[in-house]
Write a protein that holds these residues in place. Structure first.
Motif, PDB file in Angstrom:
ATOM      1  N   GLU A  10       0.841  -1.209   0.000  1.00 41.94           N
ATOM      2  CA  GLU A  10       0.000   0.000   0.000  1.00 41.94           C
ATOM      3  C   GLU A  10       0.874   1.256   0.000  1.00 41.94           C
ATOM      4  N   ASP A  11       2.004   1.200   0.724  1.00 43.32           N
ATOM      5  CA  ASP A  11       2.945   2.328   0.711  1.00 43.32           C
ATOM      6  C   ASP A  11       3.548   2.515  -0.676  1.00 43.32           C
ATOM      7  N   ARG A  33       2.037   1.869  -3.502  1.00 42.10           N
ATOM      8  CA  ARG A  33       1.039   2.522  -4.350  1.00 42.10           C
ATOM      9  C   ARG A  33       0.940   4.021  -4.047  1.00 42.10           C
ATOM     10  N   LYS A  34       1.076   4.379  -2.788  1.00 42.62           N
ATOM     11  CA  LYS A  34       1.064   5.807  -2.438  1.00 42.62           C
ATOM     12  C   LYS A  34       2.231   6.533  -3.089  1.00 42.62           C
ATOM     13  N   SER A  86       1.642   6.914  -6.783  1.00 41.99           N
ATOM     14  CA  SER A  86       0.681   7.987  -7.035  1.00 41.99           C
ATOM     15  C   SER A  86       1.337   9.356  -6.952  1.00 41.99           C
ATOM     16  N   LEU A  87       2.325   9.484  -6.066  1.00 42.88           N
ATOM     17  CA  LEU A  87       3.058  10.739  -5.940  1.00 42.88           C
ATOM     18  C   LEU A  87       3.964  10.953  -7.142  1.00 42.88           C
ATOM     19  N   PHE A  90      -2.456   8.512  -9.314  1.00 36.17           N
ATOM     20  CA  PHE A  90      -3.161   7.372  -8.744  1.00 36.17           C
ATOM     21  C   PHE A  90      -3.657   6.447  -9.850  1.00 36.17           C
ATOM     22  N   SER A 135      -1.005   4.076 -10.972  1.00 37.20           N
ATOM     23  CA  SER A 135      -0.414   3.197  -9.961  1.00 37.20           C
ATOM     24  C   SER A 135      -1.003   1.789 -10.068  1.00 37.20           C
ATOM     25  N   HIS A 144      11.037   8.995  -4.734  1.00 38.56           N
ATOM     26  CA  HIS A 144      10.385  10.180  -4.166  1.00 38.56           C
ATOM     27  C   HIS A 144      11.093  11.438  -4.679  1.00 38.56           C
TER      28      HIS A 144
END
Length: 273
Positions: A21-22, A24-25, A28-29, A33, A36, A86
Motif C-alpha cells: 500500500e505504501d 502505491r502511495k 501515485s506521488l 493514482f 499506480s 520520491h
C-alpha cells in the motif's frame, strides 16, 4: 541526503499488504493514482515469480522497483515494469542501487535476463541503462503505448527501446564516441533543425547516432522539432537494429555540448549465451 547518509539506506523485498500500500502511495506521488498498480495485483505478482523492492531511508519508503515474470513462447525472463523515486530523494543514485539489487535478486531466483523499455530520447535513462548498468538494445518499438496524456509523453509518439540486461555477463565497452569515424549526425547545427534526409548507407562495424541531451526542453519550446527528432531517430534505429546492429552505450558528444551519442555495433556480441 548527504553522501555519508547513503549508508543508512536500506533495500529490501516487500511482501505484506501494508508495504505494498505504501508503494502505491509513492507511485501515485511520482506519477498519478490512475497510473499506480492496485495492491491486489502487486500481491499476486510477489506470490507468483515477481518481486517488489523498496528503498528505505530512516524507515520511510523513498523508492521502489517492480518486476514480474514474462514469457515469449520460448523462455521465461524478468520484466522490469517500473521504478520510482520520491521527488525529494532524486539525484542520489537510488535508482541505480535499486537496479543492482534487482539484478542480484533476479539471479538468485534463477532468471538470466531482465528486460524493460525506455524512450531513447530520454538520455538520463539511457545513461543509467546502457552506460552505468551495461545493458544493450536490439529492438526498437514504435508508439508502443499509443497516445499518452501525461507530461512526459503528451503530443509525441511513445517509441521505446527494448532493453536486455543479461545477469551472467559483464559488458566491456572498448569503443568510445571519439573513436568512431562513422557518425550519423542528425542535427544541422547552423540553424538547430534536423537534416532533411537520414543517411542509412553506413555499413561499418561501429557507428554512432546523435541525440539531444534536453529532449523535454525541446518539447516544451518547439514541439515540431521534438516530433522531427522522434521521426528521424526512429528511421535510424529501426533500420540498423533490424539489420543486426546492437545499441551498446550512450556517451557525451565532446564536440557538441548538450548532445549525446548512441554507440552501435554490428553483430551479436552481447547475448548472454
Amino acid at each position: 541526503m548527504k553522501c555519508e547518509e547513503q549508508s543508512s539506506l536500506k533495500i529490501r523485498m516487500l511482501h505484506n499488504v501494508e508495504d505494498l500500500e505504501d508503494v502505491r502511495k509513492l507511485e501515485s506521488l511520482v506519477w498519478s493514482f490512475e497510473d499506480s498498480v492496485p495492491v491486489n495485483q502487486s500481491v499476486a505478482v510477489v506470490k507468483n515469480g515477481g518481486f517488489i523492492l523498496g528503498a528505505y531511508y530512516q524507515e520511510k519508503l523513498i523508492g521502489f522497483q517492480y518486476s514480474f515474470p514474462g514469457f515469449d513462447g520460448k523462455k521465461v525472463y524478468l520484466v522490469s515494469h517500473s521504478l520510482g523515486i520520491h521527488p525529494d530523494f532524486r539525484r542520489f543514485g537510488i535508482g541505480e542501487m535499486l537496479k543492482r539489487a534487482q539484478r542480484k535478486t533476479a539471479g538468485e531466483m534463477g532468471y538470466d535476463v531482465i528486460t524493460w523499455t525506455y524512450d531513447p530520447l530520454e538520455t538520463v535513462n539511457g545513461n543509467l541503462n546502457l552506460h552505468k548498468l551495461g545493458a544493450v538494445v536490439r529492438t526498437y518499438i514504435p508508439n508502443i503505448y499509443g497516445e499518452m496524456s501525461d507530461q512526459l509523453n503528451a503530443g509525441i509518439a511513445t517509441d521505446r527501446f527494448l532493453v536486455e540486461w543479461w545477469i551472467s555477463q559483464s559488458k566491456s565497452n572498448s569503443v568510445t564516441g571519439n573513436d568512431l569515424h562513422s557518425a550519423i549526425d542528425l542535427k544541422e547545427c547552423e540553424h538547430g533543425w534536423l537534416v532533411d534526409k537520414v543517411d542509412l548507407t553506413i555499413s561499418q562495424n561501429h557507428i554512432s547516432v546523435s541525440v539531444p541531451g534536453h529532449f523535454q526542453e525541446i518539447k516544451r519550446e518547439n514541439l515540431s522539432l521534438a516530433i522531427d527528432w522522434r521521426k528521424k531517430t526512429r528511421d535510424v534505429f529501426s533500420h540498423y537494429l533490424n539489420h543486426g546492429w546492437i545499441v551498446t552505450d550512450l556517451v557525451k558528444d565532446n564536440e557538441h555540448p548538450g548532445q549525446y551519442l548512441y554507440l552501435m555495433e554490428k553483430g551479436d556480441h552481447h547475448n548472454g549465451n
